[in-house]
Design an enzyme around this catalytic site. Structure first.
Site, mmCIF file in Angstrom:
data_model
loop_
_atom_site.group_PDB
_atom_site.id
_atom_site.type_symbol
_atom_site.label_atom_id
_atom_site.label_comp_id
_atom_site.label_asym_id
_atom_site.label_seq_id
_atom_site.Cartn_x
_atom_site.Cartn_y
_atom_site.Cartn_z
ATOM 1 N N LYS A 9 9.305 -9.761 40.580
ATOM 2 C CA LYS A 9 8.504 -10.990 40.673
ATOM 3 C C LYS A 9 8.345 -11.441 42.127
ATOM 4 C CE LYS A 9 10.079 -12.630 36.144
ATOM 5 N NZ LYS A 9 10.619 -13.792 35.416
ATOM 6 N N TYR A 49 2.443 -13.713 29.686
ATOM 7 C CA TYR A 49 3.370 -14.757 29.236
ATOM 8 C C TYR A 49 2.818 -15.552 28.049
ATOM 9 C CZ TYR A 49 6.527 -13.730 33.080
ATOM 10 O OH TYR A 49 7.422 -13.111 33.932
ATOM 11 N N PHE A 57 6.533 -25.847 30.788
ATOM 12 C CA PHE A 57 6.630 -25.204 32.105
ATOM 13 C C PHE A 57 5.659 -24.033 32.276
ATOM 14 C CE2 PHE A 57 8.887 -21.689 30.232
ATOM 15 C CZ PHE A 57 9.699 -22.245 29.244
ATOM 16 N N ARG A 85 17.614 -4.544 29.840
ATOM 17 C CA ARG A 85 17.822 -5.975 29.540
ATOM 18 C C ARG A 85 19.264 -6.378 29.864
ATOM 19 N NH1 ARG A 85 13.767 -9.807 28.557
ATOM 20 N NH2 ARG A 85 15.131 -10.918 27.118
ATOM 21 N N THR A 91 18.170 -15.152 31.168
ATOM 22 C CA THR A 91 17.020 -15.717 31.882
ATOM 23 C C THR A 91 17.450 -16.620 33.039
ATOM 24 O OG1 THR A 91 15.831 -15.685 29.777
ATOM 25 C CG2 THR A 91 14.861 -17.005 31.547
ATOM 26 N N ARG A 102 20.330 -10.582 37.737
ATOM 27 C CA ARG A 102 20.127 -12.028 37.899
ATOM 28 C C ARG A 102 21.442 -12.733 38.213
ATOM 29 N NH1 ARG A 102 16.207 -12.609 32.599
ATOM 30 N NH2 ARG A 102 14.190 -12.263 33.620
ATOM 31 N N ASN A 112 13.863 -15.733 38.847
ATOM 32 C CA ASN A 112 14.975 -14.875 38.409
ATOM 33 C C ASN A 112 14.700 -13.399 38.689
ATOM 34 O OD1 ASN A 112 13.079 -14.425 36.467
ATOM 35 N ND2 ASN A 112 14.223 -15.334 34.789
ATOM 36 N N HIS A 115 11.326 -9.137 35.673
ATOM 37 C CA HIS A 115 10.934 -9.190 34.265
ATOM 38 C C HIS A 115 11.284 -7.847 33.638
ATOM 39 C CE1 HIS A 115 8.465 -9.373 30.632
ATOM 40 N NE2 HIS A 115 8.181 -8.110 30.911
ATOM 41 N N GLU A 126 3.360 -3.596 27.356
ATOM 42 C CA GLU A 126 3.398 -3.984 28.769
ATOM 43 C C GLU A 126 3.102 -2.803 29.699
ATOM 44 O OE1 GLU A 126 6.245 -7.916 28.396
ATOM 45 O OE2 GLU A 126 7.179 -6.064 29.037
HETATM 46 P P1 IDP Z 1 13.094 -13.418 30.095
HETATM 47 O O1 IDP Z 1 12.383 -13.154 31.406
HETATM 48 O O2 IDP Z 1 14.585 -13.491 30.287
HETATM 49 O O3 IDP Z 1 12.678 -12.462 29.010
HETATM 50 P P2 IDP Z 1 11.402 -15.448 28.803
HETATM 51 O O4 IDP Z 1 11.920 -16.480 27.855
HETATM 52 O O5 IDP Z 1 10.565 -14.342 28.264
HETATM 53 O O6 IDP Z 1 12.683 -14.889 29.610
HETATM 54 O O7 IDP Z 1 10.590 -16.231 29.932
HETATM 55 C C1 IDP Z 1 9.760 -15.537 30.827
HETATM 56 C C2 IDP Z 1 9.938 -16.122 32.206
HETATM 57 O O8 IDP Z 1 9.466 -17.468 32.234
HETATM 58 C C3 IDP Z 1 11.387 -16.206 32.694
HETATM 59 O O9 IDP Z 1 11.874 -14.976 33.201
HETATM 60 C C4 IDP Z 1 11.291 -17.278 33.753
HETATM 61 O O10 IDP Z 1 10.759 -16.765 34.972
HETATM 62 C C5 IDP Z 1 10.274 -18.234 33.125
HETATM 63 N N1 IDP Z 1 10.946 -19.301 32.360
HETATM 64 C C6 IDP Z 1 11.562 -19.176 31.148
HETATM 65 N N2 IDP Z 1 12.094 -20.357 30.748
HETATM 66 C C7 IDP Z 1 11.795 -21.240 31.735
HETATM 67 C C8 IDP Z 1 12.089 -22.652 31.918
HETATM 68 O O11 IDP Z 1 12.713 -23.314 31.074
HETATM 69 N N3 IDP Z 1 11.628 -23.197 33.070
HETATM 70 C C9 IDP Z 1 10.923 -22.505 34.017
HETATM 71 N N4 IDP Z 1 10.642 -21.193 33.875
HETATM 72 C C10 IDP Z 1 11.061 -20.569 32.761
HETATM 73 MG MG MG Z 2 10.783 -12.269 28.144
#
Ligand code: IDP
Ligand code: MG
Length: 153
Positions: A9, A49, A57, A85, A91, A102, A112, A115, A126
């Site tokens: 990212k 997304y 957010f 993963r 996350t 992370r 973080n 992805h 993807e």
């Molecule tokens: P993941 O990347 O661990 O699979 P997801 O729930 O798929 O997590 O969320 C995708 C991305 O969206 C996260 O990696 C993060 O960058 C962002 N994100 C997720 N939850 C939040 C939040 O509560 N606030 C801000 N950004 C978030």
């Molecule tokens: Mg995800």
């Protein structure tokens, strides 16, 4: 062998962490089969997304992902989706355990670094979203017979 999709990212590029993060996956024994630099636009961000579209957010994620180029990668390995993963961690970088990417390098929920596909079905979608067939490479790493036992490949 199973394939998975990983994206480095904007925070990963801007913090000069690309090499470190890619090394973690290489050193684990995963095989890189595709890699490209690209810049997100609204359409790609909304598609990638889509599962978060209803979250408050969501607009902030879209803006974050457009801030700079990203690096899209595809990897291959036994159980690659789950292995990656686990290597990536939770996350929220503040909660991800030490030893995960992370957990070792991120202090943020949004920033973080990385992805990673969350299932085999998502991985297929993807990889298809970001790579054409001819941008994915079949090759045999020199160390493959020391990475797996004969019964695992
Ligand atoms: P993941 O990347 O661990 O699979 P997801 O729930 O798929 O997590 O969320 C995708 C991305 O969206 C996260 O990696 C993060 O960058 C962002 N994100 C997720 N939850 C939040 C939040 O509560 N606030 C801000 N950004 C978030
Ligand atoms: Mg995800």
């Amino acid at each position: 062998m199973e394939r998975t999709f990983v994206m480095l990212k904007p925070d990963c590029l801007n913090r000069a962490m690309l090499g470190k993060v890619i090394s973690r996956l290489e050193e684990k024994g995963l095989k890189l089969i595709g890699m490209k630099m690209l810049r997100f636009n609204d359409a790609i961000a909304k598609e990638h997304y889509a599962h978060l579209a209803s979250k408050p957010f969501f607009p902030s994620i879209v803006e974050f992902m457009k801030r700079s180029p990203v690096v899209a990668t595809a990897w291959e390995g036994k159980d690659a989706v789950e292995v990656v993963r686990k290597a990536v961690g939770a996350t929220n970088g503040r909660e991800a355990p030490p030893g995960t990417i992370r957990g070792d390098y991120s202090m943020s929920v949004q920033a973080n670094l990385i992805h990673a596909s969350d299932s085999k079905e998502t991985a297929k979608k993807e990889i298809g979203r970001f790579f054409k067939d001819e941008e994915l490479f079949e090759w045999e790493p020199a160390a493959i017979s020391y990475t797996y036992s004969a019964s695992e490949v």
